[in-house]
Design an enzyme around this catalytic site. Sequence first.
Site: not given
Length: 594
Positions: A385-386, A389, A392
């Site tokens: 998940h991190e 980020h 992105h």
Amino acid sequence: MIKEKKRSEIALESKWDLSTIYKGEKDVNDDIKKAQLLLDDIKKYTNKIMDSSSNLLELIKKDLELDELFSKIYVYACMKLDEDMTNSFYQSLKGKIDNLKTLINSSTSFIVPELLKSDYNLVLQYIEENKALEPFKKYLEEIFRYKDHTLSSKEERIISSFSNLFKVGNSISSLICNSDLKLGTIKDEIELTNSNFSLYISSKDREVRKEAFDTMYKAYAGFKNTLAKTLASEVESNVTLANLKGYKNALECALFADNIDETIYNNLIKTVNDNLNVLFKYYDLKKEVLGLDEMHLYDIYVDLIKTTDKTYSFLEGKNLIKQALSVLGEDYLKNIDKAFNENWIDIYPNEGKKSGAYSWGSYGTNPFVLLNYQGKLNDVSTLAHELGHSMHSHYSHKFNDYQYASYSIFVAEVASTVNELLLDYYLLANSQSSEEKLTILNNLMELYKGTIFRQTMFAEFEKEIYNKSSEGEVLTSEFLSNLYYDLNKKYFGSSVIVDENIKYEWERIPHFYMFFYVYQYATGLSAASHIVEGILNHKENAVSDYLAFLKTGGSDYPVNELKIAGVDITNKEVIESAIKMFDDVIEQFKQLYN
């Protein structure tokens, strides 16, 4: 309990390398001085910004340079403190940076009001005559979008001076819920708290979870009038500000920054309402698997199966993530490797370290990841998940100038959730363990139930209380509780007995003080699901379109950016496709469980 290591005992290769931002204190102080000099330069433009195109250009460049520099300083100070929050040196540095932030905000507050005194046609004229202003056209357009919603400088100063008072309701609610409210005790005189409630409400012992449920909400019932007043004050403040600033309503005001049309919000609620049968199907499954004659609200948080005890070393977690994300192509994996090989990740817990996980950095730095990795499947998922980020941010920063490098909150959870889903579907396809697969399917069902349906119920509640407040309705505890209870009855259907005490749950939801924020959880997961479905089904250009989306940063409005990834969030089919994935996961669980 295993004692946590001191920071100094953690191996260097397991810690992030913040020396790539600053080598030490001297470099930080040099940049602080540089920021102060820039601030002095910027002040010289007071009442002169629009005198010429060159003045406008110089002011924009200096203001952005200051913003970029301060962001770097601030991120570094916060992240160093997060390594060990007992470190007095970094506590002091963080305080010093906070003071600098206040000074910068105060000293640059003249810029936007002064710009908005001008006609936007003059800005366009300056851009036409000075091509060096062209890269800042959208940046200026964003400022001038607010012109019709910006009051005089004097009026804006008055509103600004009351800004802390507008948040008093939130502050009081937080103090009551987290400090003053004593919930009482449950089994064997254990004190129930907001922190440990999740542990007991998901207990395998039905009496324990019923007692936790009743104890929790009976305690909140005692504060219903006070907390109704705090929430009402928050709503009334936002409604008043929206009216003062010329918005049609509070919802338009909340969505304006991202240029989101109200129809997206309303479409989400309607589409979810039209597909509640899938949620009811999930509760029917849960009731059957748990072997209950009747299912109450205190039963819904129990896991359907025993969570797997399997653990994953960090290396195993890393390899799983790389395999799962290989569908995104060579360039994406190359950048994932940078995260692992260039010390972007602070992996393990240590004494004083900030809890939880996040991805953070500033323009020109690595997008670092803070973890507290302990080897559970959830830790592997959190890492994926991190890293979403971070990727992105990496692409946004690489392909955009500073003024367009930051992406909107509206799309912030898309990339992270794409990674999570790709990991889950990879494990489902490749795991040889039925136990592991059932754990993943259970987690996915909880994700869709909690994010698409629960957050939309919150969004519907929020919309209704703002509508009623705008119409002059007094938001009493009775009104709020009855509205919340009726929504629960609608969203749980006939399979679940909606216990009356749930009517007080609104009192403990902090998101109702975040001004139409929660709907973005549901739209974000819907967008991510749509993207993942395209990638896994080998839809033409699905991967390249997704990577193109990651590169847009803040160069366009978020709805337009999502369209680059093949997601038209204005279309109900995007929400429906996410609900269809939820339905498919329910069916997979049924087949495997049976």
